[in-house]
Structure formats: C-alpha cells, structure tokens
Write an enzyme that holds these catalytic residues in place. Structure first.
Site, PDB file in Angstrom:
ATOM      1  N   CYS A   4       9.494  -5.863   0.065  1.00  0.00           N
ATOM      2  CA  CYS A   4       9.092  -7.347  -0.387  1.00  0.00           C
ATOM      3  C   CYS A   4       8.198  -7.798   0.708  1.00  0.00           C
ATOM      4  O   CYS A   4       8.532  -7.910   1.733  1.00  0.00           O
ATOM      5  CB  CYS A   4      10.240  -8.055  -0.633  1.00  0.00           C
ATOM      6  SG  CYS A   4       9.870  -9.739  -0.973  1.00  0.00           S
ATOM      7  N   CYS A   7       9.355 -10.911   2.130  1.00  0.00           N
ATOM      8  CA  CYS A   7      10.302 -10.819   3.074  1.00  0.00           C
ATOM      9  C   CYS A   7       9.739 -10.219   4.543  1.00  0.00           C
ATOM     10  O   CYS A   7      10.335 -10.578   5.579  1.00  0.00           O
ATOM     11  CB  CYS A   7      11.382  -9.805   2.533  1.00  0.00           C
ATOM     12  SG  CYS A   7      12.603 -10.492   1.536  1.00  0.00           S
ATOM     13  N   HIS A 100       8.005 -18.229  -5.026  1.00  0.00           N
ATOM     14  CA  HIS A 100       7.155 -18.902  -4.294  1.00  0.00           C
ATOM     15  C   HIS A 100       6.476 -20.105  -5.043  1.00  0.00           C
ATOM     16  O   HIS A 100       6.264 -19.939  -6.475  1.00  0.00           O
ATOM     17  CB  HIS A 100       6.033 -18.078  -3.594  1.00  0.00           C
ATOM     18  CG  HIS A 100       5.331 -16.989  -4.451  1.00  0.00           C
ATOM     19  ND1 HIS A 100       5.977 -15.883  -5.124  1.00  0.00           N
ATOM     20  CD2 HIS A 100       4.096 -17.332  -5.260  1.00  0.00           C
ATOM     21  CE1 HIS A 100       5.115 -15.537  -5.902  1.00  0.00           C
ATOM     22  NE2 HIS A 100       3.993 -16.314  -6.215  1.00  0.00           N
ATOM     23  N   HIS A 102       3.012 -22.301  -5.170  1.00  0.00           N
ATOM     24  CA  HIS A 102       1.502 -22.615  -4.657  1.00  0.00           C
ATOM     25  C   HIS A 102       1.405 -23.876  -4.559  1.00  0.00           C
ATOM     26  O   HIS A 102       1.755 -24.753  -5.519  1.00  0.00           O
ATOM     27  CB  HIS A 102       0.861 -21.844  -5.951  1.00  0.00           C
ATOM     28  CG  HIS A 102       0.863 -20.421  -6.015  1.00  0.00           C
ATOM     29  ND1 HIS A 102      -0.269 -19.593  -5.828  1.00  0.00           N
ATOM     30  CD2 HIS A 102       1.480 -19.800  -6.840  1.00  0.00           C
ATOM     31  CE1 HIS A 102       0.289 -18.349  -6.076  1.00  0.00           C
ATOM     32  NE2 HIS A 102       1.308 -18.462  -6.865  1.00  0.00           N
TER      33      HIS A 102
END
Ligand code: AMP
Ligand code: ZN
Length: 114
Positions: A4, A7, A100, A102
């Site tokens: 990932c 990560c 996530h 943005h």
C-alpha cells in the site's frame, strides 16, 4: 499494509511532502495537484475505503476533519472556500485503496466533477 503506497508514506519508506502529522493522521501534498492547493489527508492506520468505516471510527474521522479544517486555515482557503473529496471504489474513481480525503482549493472549482 504491504504493497500500500500510503502505508509506505506513513512508515517513511516512500517519500512525501508532509504538511500535517499527529499520532493518528497524516497529510501530504498530492503528487499530481489538480488545484493550487491539493492535499491528501489520511489515517495512519490502513483502512481501504469508506466502505470499511463504521461508527467506531467516529473519533478518527473527527480528527481527520479537524486536521482538514486546520490545513484549510493554514493554506488560506477557509474564507474563500474549498472542496473535500473522497473517491470510493472503482466507479467512484478511487485509485489508491487506503482511505484518503482530497483537500482542494485556491481556484474556483466547477460542479459537477467529471
Ligand atoms: P484517488 O484517485 O482518489 O484514489 O486519489 C489518489 C491520489 O493519490 C491521486 O490524486 C494521486 O495523484 C495521488 N498519489 C498517488 N501516489 C502518490 C504519492 N506517492 N504521493 C502523493 N500523492 C500520490
Ligand atoms: Zn495503507
């Protein structure tokens, strides 16, 4: 999580331009900025998408949105306005499967998105 990229950004094995960090949240500049300000805000722990989010993640989501708010102020977006985007799943346009948000701003953003 192995393989990932976010990560790897969290553990420092992949470089990033970090703009915010606390014990559970990290924010960094998007590599392919779509606006004068384009930041990604992520939890440090691996959660693949919004589909994995439950009520127990409330405190973590609160921290993420508090970080977004702080960054919006720091980057001069708070008064002018900005956009928070979460792409979920393939048809939602998600390409990185580590959740996530943005944070986009610094120009007039159109609606609807493509
Ligand atoms: P999404 O399409 O919503 O999954 O967004 C993934 C975002 O991650 C895209 O806007 C990419 O430009 C960005 N991105 C991919 N790899 C990196 C990286 N190594 N550092 C910063 N941003 C990245
Ligand atoms: Zn991850």
């Amino acid at each position: 999580m192995e393989d990932c990229i976010f990560c790897k950004i969290v553990d420092g094995s992949l470089p990033s331009e970090k703009v915010y960090e606390d014990e559970s949240v990290l924010a960094f500049k998007d590599l392919h900025a779509q606006a004068p300000v384009h930041l990604l805000v992520i939890p440090k722990k691996h959660i693949s998408s919004i589909r994995e989010i439950g009520e127990e993640d409330g405190p973590l989501m609160g921290k993420i949105f508090a970080a977004i708010n702080q960054l919006a102020k720091e980057y001069g977006l708070a008064d002018k306005g900005f956009r928070i985007v979460n792409n979920c799943g393939d048809e939602g346009g998600q390409t990185v499967y580590h959740i996530h948000f943005h944070l986009l701003g610094g120009r007039s953003l159109t609606w609807p998105p493509g």
